[in-house]
Design a protein around this motif. Sequence first.
Motif, PDB file in Angstrom:
ATOM      1  N   THR A  67       0.853  -1.178   0.000  1.00 32.58           N
ATOM      2  CA  THR A  67       0.000   0.000   0.000  1.00 32.58           C
ATOM      3  C   THR A  67       0.889   1.227   0.000  1.00 32.58           C
ATOM      4  OG1 THR A  67      -1.655  -1.176   1.285  1.00 32.58           O
ATOM      5  CG2 THR A  67      -1.803   1.209   1.278  1.00 32.58           C
ATOM      6  N   ASP A  77      -5.298   7.982   8.121  1.00 34.90           N
ATOM      7  CA  ASP A  77      -6.178   7.938   6.950  1.00 34.90           C
ATOM      8  C   ASP A  77      -5.824   6.766   6.045  1.00 34.90           C
ATOM      9  OD1 ASP A  77      -7.544  10.164   7.810  1.00 34.90           O
ATOM     10  OD2 ASP A  77      -6.369  11.577   6.585  1.00 34.90           O
ATOM     11  N   LYS A  80      -7.166   3.594   7.610  1.00 35.15           N
ATOM     12  CA  LYS A  80      -8.620   3.523   7.443  1.00 35.15           C
ATOM     13  C   LYS A  80      -8.967   3.101   6.020  1.00 35.15           C
ATOM     14  CE  LYS A  80      -9.666   7.030  10.913  1.00 35.15           C
ATOM     15  NZ  LYS A  80     -10.062   8.439  11.129  1.00 35.15           N
ATOM     16  N   ARG A  81      -8.256   3.661   5.039  1.00 35.59           N
ATOM     17  CA  ARG A  81      -8.493   3.328   3.638  1.00 35.59           C
ATOM     18  C   ARG A  81      -8.218   1.842   3.379  1.00 35.59           C
ATOM     19  NH1 ARG A  81      -4.694   3.612  -0.421  1.00 35.59           N
ATOM     20  NH2 ARG A  81      -3.337   4.961   0.797  1.00 35.59           N
ATOM     21  N   CYS A  82      -7.289   1.278   4.134  1.00 34.98           N
ATOM     22  CA  CYS A  82      -6.934  -0.129   3.973  1.00 34.98           C
ATOM     23  C   CYS A  82      -7.844  -1.062   4.782  1.00 34.98           C
ATOM     24  CB  CYS A  82      -5.483  -0.355   4.360  1.00 34.98           C
ATOM     25  SG  CYS A  82      -4.321   0.452   3.267  1.00 34.98           S
ATOM     26  N   GLY A  83      -8.788  -0.479   5.515  1.00 35.94           N
ATOM     27  CA  GLY A  83      -9.750  -1.299   6.226  1.00 35.94           C
ATOM     28  C   GLY A  83      -9.470  -1.519   7.699  1.00 35.94           C
ATOM     29  N   TYR A  84      -8.478  -0.818   8.234  1.00 35.65           N
ATOM     30  CA  TYR A  84      -8.178  -0.965   9.664  1.00 35.65           C
ATOM     31  C   TYR A  84      -9.038  -0.021  10.480  1.00 35.65           C
ATOM     32  CZ  TYR A  84      -4.060  -3.611   8.266  1.00 35.65           C
ATOM     33  OH  TYR A  84      -3.236  -4.547   7.732  1.00 35.65           O
ATOM     34  N   ALA A  85      -9.472  -0.427  11.649  1.00 41.34           N
ATOM     35  CA  ALA A  85     -10.227   0.424  12.559  1.00 41.34           C
ATOM     36  C   ALA A  85      -9.241   1.227  13.383  1.00 41.34           C
ATOM     37  CB  ALA A  85     -11.111  -0.411  13.464  1.00 41.34           C
TER      38      ALA A  85
END
Length: 86
Positions: A67, A77, A80-85
């Motif tokens: 990534t 950010d 978050k875009r990669c799906g992590y909380a």
Amino acid sequence: MAAIQMDAELLRNLSIIAEDETMLDKVAKYIRKVAKQMTDDPTRMTKDVFFARIDEAERQIERGEYTVQMPGESVADMLKRCGYAV
């Protein structure tokens, strides 16, 4: 100070401390404490493991499994875009 000089100084000081059993016990406890701290570090790894992880990361890049952080994007950010909380 070179390692051999440090070794010699350490041995000289230990020979002085060895004459007092109470002080020698204190020094031994301290050395055990420092050694335990070094071995308890979860991030500590051998040189071989370190380079193996680098090699695996390079293979992941070759397979396109990485990534990129966009310009102006914060790490939060990107995560978050990669799906992590976050």
